[in-house]
Design a protein around this motif. Structure first.
Motif, mmCIF file in Angstrom:
data_model
loop_
_atom_site.group_PDB
_atom_site.id
_atom_site.type_symbol
_atom_site.label_atom_id
_atom_site.label_comp_id
_atom_site.label_asym_id
_atom_site.label_seq_id
_atom_site.Cartn_x
_atom_site.Cartn_y
_atom_site.Cartn_z
ATOM 1 N N ILE A 1 19.416 28.427 2.558
ATOM 2 C CA ILE A 1 18.321 27.578 3.381
ATOM 3 C C ILE A 1 19.779 27.641 4.397
ATOM 4 N N PRO A 2 20.048 27.551 6.002
ATOM 5 C CA PRO A 2 21.245 27.022 6.698
ATOM 6 C C PRO A 2 21.763 25.916 6.692
ATOM 7 N N ALA A 3 22.042 25.349 5.454
ATOM 8 C CA ALA A 3 22.611 23.809 5.325
ATOM 9 C C ALA A 3 24.422 24.307 4.048
ATOM 10 N N CYS A 4 24.708 23.006 4.608
ATOM 11 C CA CYS A 4 25.807 23.120 4.017
ATOM 12 C C CYS A 4 25.652 21.733 2.720
ATOM 13 N N HIS A 5 26.786 21.450 2.370
ATOM 14 C CA HIS A 5 26.970 20.074 1.116
ATOM 15 C C HIS A 5 25.266 19.805 0.887
ATOM 16 N N TYR A 6 24.595 21.204 0.774
ATOM 17 C CA TYR A 6 23.002 20.333 0.073
ATOM 18 C C TYR A 6 23.022 20.054 -1.027
ATOM 19 N N THR A 7 22.613 18.979 -1.493
ATOM 20 C CA THR A 7 22.205 18.618 -2.888
ATOM 21 C C THR A 7 20.563 17.791 -3.215
ATOM 22 N N GLY A 8 20.127 18.355 -4.237
ATOM 23 C CA GLY A 8 19.011 17.751 -4.498
ATOM 24 C C GLY A 8 18.904 17.317 -5.306
ATOM 25 N N THR A 9 17.595 15.857 -5.387
ATOM 26 C CA THR A 9 17.215 15.089 -6.758
ATOM 27 C C THR A 9 15.682 15.500 -7.351
ATOM 28 N N ILE A 10 15.336 15.827 -8.572
ATOM 29 C CA ILE A 10 13.970 15.054 -8.925
ATOM 30 C C ILE A 10 13.682 13.995 -9.699
ATOM 31 N N LYS A 11 13.555 12.944 -10.358
ATOM 32 C CA LYS A 11 13.368 11.919 -10.996
ATOM 33 C C LYS A 11 11.529 11.903 -11.528
ATOM 34 N N VAL A 12 11.378 11.288 -12.798
ATOM 35 C CA VAL A 12 10.102 10.785 -12.468
ATOM 36 C C VAL A 12 10.340 9.349 -13.043
ATOM 37 N N LYS B 1 16.685 10.269 -19.167
ATOM 38 C CA LYS B 1 16.785 9.308 -17.336
ATOM 39 C C LYS B 1 15.532 10.289 -16.611
ATOM 40 N N ARG B 2 14.508 11.073 -17.496
ATOM 41 C CA ARG B 2 13.618 12.028 -16.222
ATOM 42 C C ARG B 2 14.611 12.806 -15.006
ATOM 43 N N LEU B 3 15.108 13.394 -14.998
ATOM 44 C CA LEU B 3 16.325 13.416 -13.969
ATOM 45 C C LEU B 3 17.287 14.784 -14.042
ATOM 46 N N TYR B 4 16.892 15.198 -12.680
ATOM 47 C CA TYR B 4 18.175 16.824 -12.595
ATOM 48 C C TYR B 4 18.323 16.699 -11.580
ATOM 49 N N ARG B 5 19.689 17.793 -10.874
ATOM 50 C CA ARG B 5 20.093 17.243 -9.402
ATOM 51 C C ARG B 5 21.178 18.646 -9.607
ATOM 52 N N TYR B 6 20.762 19.425 -8.344
ATOM 53 C CA TYR B 6 21.089 21.184 -8.159
ATOM 54 C C TYR B 6 21.804 21.370 -6.923
ATOM 55 N N THR B 7 22.257 21.991 -6.527
ATOM 56 C CA THR B 7 22.431 22.230 -4.956
ATOM 57 C C THR B 7 22.717 23.941 -4.921
ATOM 58 N N LEU B 8 22.133 23.729 -3.843
ATOM 59 C CA LEU B 8 22.789 24.918 -3.106
ATOM 60 C C LEU B 8 24.048 25.827 -2.917
ATOM 61 N N VAL C 1 16.105 31.774 -2.114
ATOM 62 C CA VAL C 1 16.487 30.788 -2.312
ATOM 63 C C VAL C 1 17.758 30.617 -3.022
ATOM 64 N N VAL C 2 18.961 30.592 -3.491
ATOM 65 C CA VAL C 2 19.149 30.810 -5.125
ATOM 66 C C VAL C 2 19.933 28.938 -4.906
ATOM 67 N N GLU C 3 19.903 28.187 -5.826
ATOM 68 C CA GLU C 3 20.854 26.965 -6.445
ATOM 69 C C GLU C 3 20.913 27.090 -7.672
ATOM 70 N N ARG C 4 21.565 26.688 -8.131
ATOM 71 C CA ARG C 4 22.656 26.219 -9.257
ATOM 72 C C ARG C 4 22.125 24.419 -9.932
ATOM 73 N N LEU C 5 22.307 24.641 -11.291
ATOM 74 C CA LEU C 5 21.530 23.096 -11.612
ATOM 75 C C LEU C 5 22.974 22.292 -12.313
ATOM 76 N N GLU C 6 23.154 21.411 -11.736
ATOM 77 C CA GLU C 6 24.655 20.429 -11.816
ATOM 78 C C GLU C 6 24.821 19.428 -12.854
ATOM 79 N N GLU C 7 22.972 18.754 -12.737
ATOM 80 C CA GLU C 7 23.473 17.876 -13.628
ATOM 81 C C GLU C 7 22.083 17.921 -14.648
ATOM 82 N N VAL C 8 21.177 17.449 -15.729
ATOM 83 C CA VAL C 8 19.937 17.279 -16.284
ATOM 84 C C VAL C 8 20.313 16.213 -17.338
#
Length: 505
Positions: free
Chosen positions: A442-453, A431-438, A420-427
């Motif tokens: 993975i068989p998906a489009c417009h895929y965005t993930g967010t991890i935060k604490v 705020k202890r948060l980062y957002r990434y895109t695919l 799987v290849v993903e790109r960091l979009e925001e850190v």
């Protein structure tokens, strides 16, 4: 079992050629016109296109009732009324937009040019035929597990397919005065190529008449150890099944129907009736009568009435909203003694009453979210899971990073051998948060993930959320994969950081 979706090794390996469904009904906006439609490419993503090396065809033959009761028989004529679609490679229009063009060849040889996804479709100068081709919401719904008849939500929720639609003047093209009962099939046929020295071209890739010939009737999951004969069936010539292979297919249908009859523990069919039923389904074409009403409930009524030895009352056929799975299983399992309603009463979107009749494609983003409360300081947790390398995740075997900061890429090798290849979009460390895109994997489009604490008293909450659209895989498959990723990752933090689950999540 998914109508004619994924109905054999050959079509599974070539999704654009996989015929998923066939429909025949009277236009709800103009009763003097008939609608024939076929769908291909199960779980088509937004970028799905029609194959340019395959002919998509709907063929119709006039049919007569040649026997009733246990001798029930429908005899198709030799003459065929055929609508054939051929699509081109992608191109750009004058405005620079990427488009796909196609041509529909009508039964009388006229050709009608169209543009894929043009909502208005294309019409002949005479106005007697209108056609459409494009991405639409999958009209099929499956909400029962065949092995135990367990009710479940629609397993094709949010899925799309590619559709072709032909709407035409009934009298001009079918001449119902010569007989109003017809049989229809849809097929995908490779573009003709010369035979090789050691091979010959495939006759066809897939075809469908009545829904579920392959995945329910010929490949009954209750027949343990039975060979998969779906590809063999799909190579047959519609309306003219090989006489040499008819005994094989007929015996499979008889065995299958006997098993379905006992699926509820009760025998509702006599051996003679089961045999007659098998004979009817061996001649696999979708029956419709343009002189009688075709409704959401009329599917299979022509076959049933003829088997009962009485005149049929409806036009049979299949509308976009017909509940074909529950209608079929009720017939096979208990001979219509008690209707077997699955866990859904409609597809993701109901059909429309106006051309092109199939609902607009599903484009809403889907969400998967998970979280866990940790008995640890937020900064301590962020120091672990806030790193883009994801080395804390138990499903990750290795990660290679390229670049730094926003735009950084991570190439993840998973323990099951995937990538799987993903790109960091925001850190935002404050705020202890980062957002990434695919990017891929993975068989998906417009895929965005967010991890935060987020701090919560002396503890904190780690949250992981993903939004996506499934792309050329069923939404249920993509959702399960993403949910496993999130749950396994966050669950692993319990032992690493002495966590306890948030009772509110």
């Amino acid at each position: 079992m998914m109508s004619d979706h994924v109905d054999g090794p050959r079509s599974i390996g070539d999704p654009p050629a996989d015929v998923t469904d066939l429909f025949a009904f009277i236009s709800p906006e103009n009763p003097v016109r008939t609608v024939l439609a076929m769908c291909v490419f199960p779980s088509a993503g937004e970028s799905a296109i029609f194959s340019n090396v395959i002919d998509h065809a709907i063929a119709v033959r006039r049919v007569t009732v040649a026997g009733v009761g246990e001798a029930a028989k429908f005899q198709p004529a030799h003459e065929e009324i055929r609508f054939s679609f051929r699509f081109e490679v992608l191109e750009r229009d004058a405005a620079g937009n990427v488009i796909q063009r196609g041509t529909c060849t009508l039964p009388d040889g006229r050709e009608l040019s169209l543009i894929v996804n043009d909502e208005k479709g294309a019409s002949t100068p005479e106005g007697d035929v209108r056609v459409f081709a494009g991405l639409r919401s999958d009209p099929f719904y499956l909400a029962v597990i065949a092995s135990d008849l367990r009710r479940v939500p629609n397993l094709l929720q949010h899925d799309n397919v590619l559709c072709v639609v032909v709407e035409f003047d009934t009298h001009r093209l079918l001449n119902p005065a010569a007989g109003s009962l017809f049989g229809a099939i849809a097929e995908t046929v490779p573009a003709r190529s010369p035979a090789g020295n050691v091979s010959h071209p495939v006759a066809r890739i897939d075809w469908v008449g009545k829904p579920e010939q392959t995945n329910i009737r010929l490949t009954n999951p209750g027949l343990r150890g039975a060979e998969d004969i779906r590809d063999l069936w799909n190579q047959q010539k519609p309306f003219e099944i090989s006489k040499e292979l008819q005994p094989l297919f007929l015996q499979r249908l008889k065995d299958s129907f006997a098993d379905w009859d006992m699926r509820d523990g009760k025998a509702d069919w006599t051996p003679e009736a089961l045999s007659a039923n098998a004979n009817i389904f061996l001649d696999d074409f979708l029956l419709f009568d343009v002189a009688k009403p075709i409704t959401d409930e009329s599917h299979l009524e022509i076959e049933k009435s003829t088997l009962y030895g009485r005149p049929y009352q409806t036009g049979g056929g299949r509308t976009i909203d017909a509940n074909v799975i529950d209608i079929l299983l009720t017939w096979l399992v208990n001979h219509d003694r008690k209707f077997l309603q699955g866990g859904a009463t409609q597809a993701t979107k109901p059909g429309m009453k106006v051309f092109p009749y199939f609902a607009m494609p599903n484009t809403d983003l889907q969400s998967v979210d998970d979280c866990v409360e940790l008995a640890a300081a937020a900064d301590a947790v962020w120091s672990v899971i806030g790193q883009f390398n994801l080395d804390w995740h138990p499903l990750v075997a290795q990660v290679r990073l390229t670049g730094a900061g926003t735009g950084q890429l991570r190439r993840i090798e998973t323990r099951d051998g995937g990538e799987v290849v993903e790109r960091l979009e925001e850190v935002d460390n404050a705020k202890r948060l980062y957002r990434y895109t695919l990017v891929a994997g993975i068989p998906a489009c417009h895929y965005t993930g967010t991890i935060k604490v987020t701090p919560r008293g002396d503890c904190c909450v780690a949250e992981w959320s993903v939004q996506y659209q499934a792309d050329n895989q069923p939404d249920i498959v993509v959702r399960a994969r993403v949910a496993t990723l999130l749950k396994t990752g966050l669950g692993s933090l319990k032992s690493r950081l002495e966590v306890r689950h948030d009772p509110n999540h």
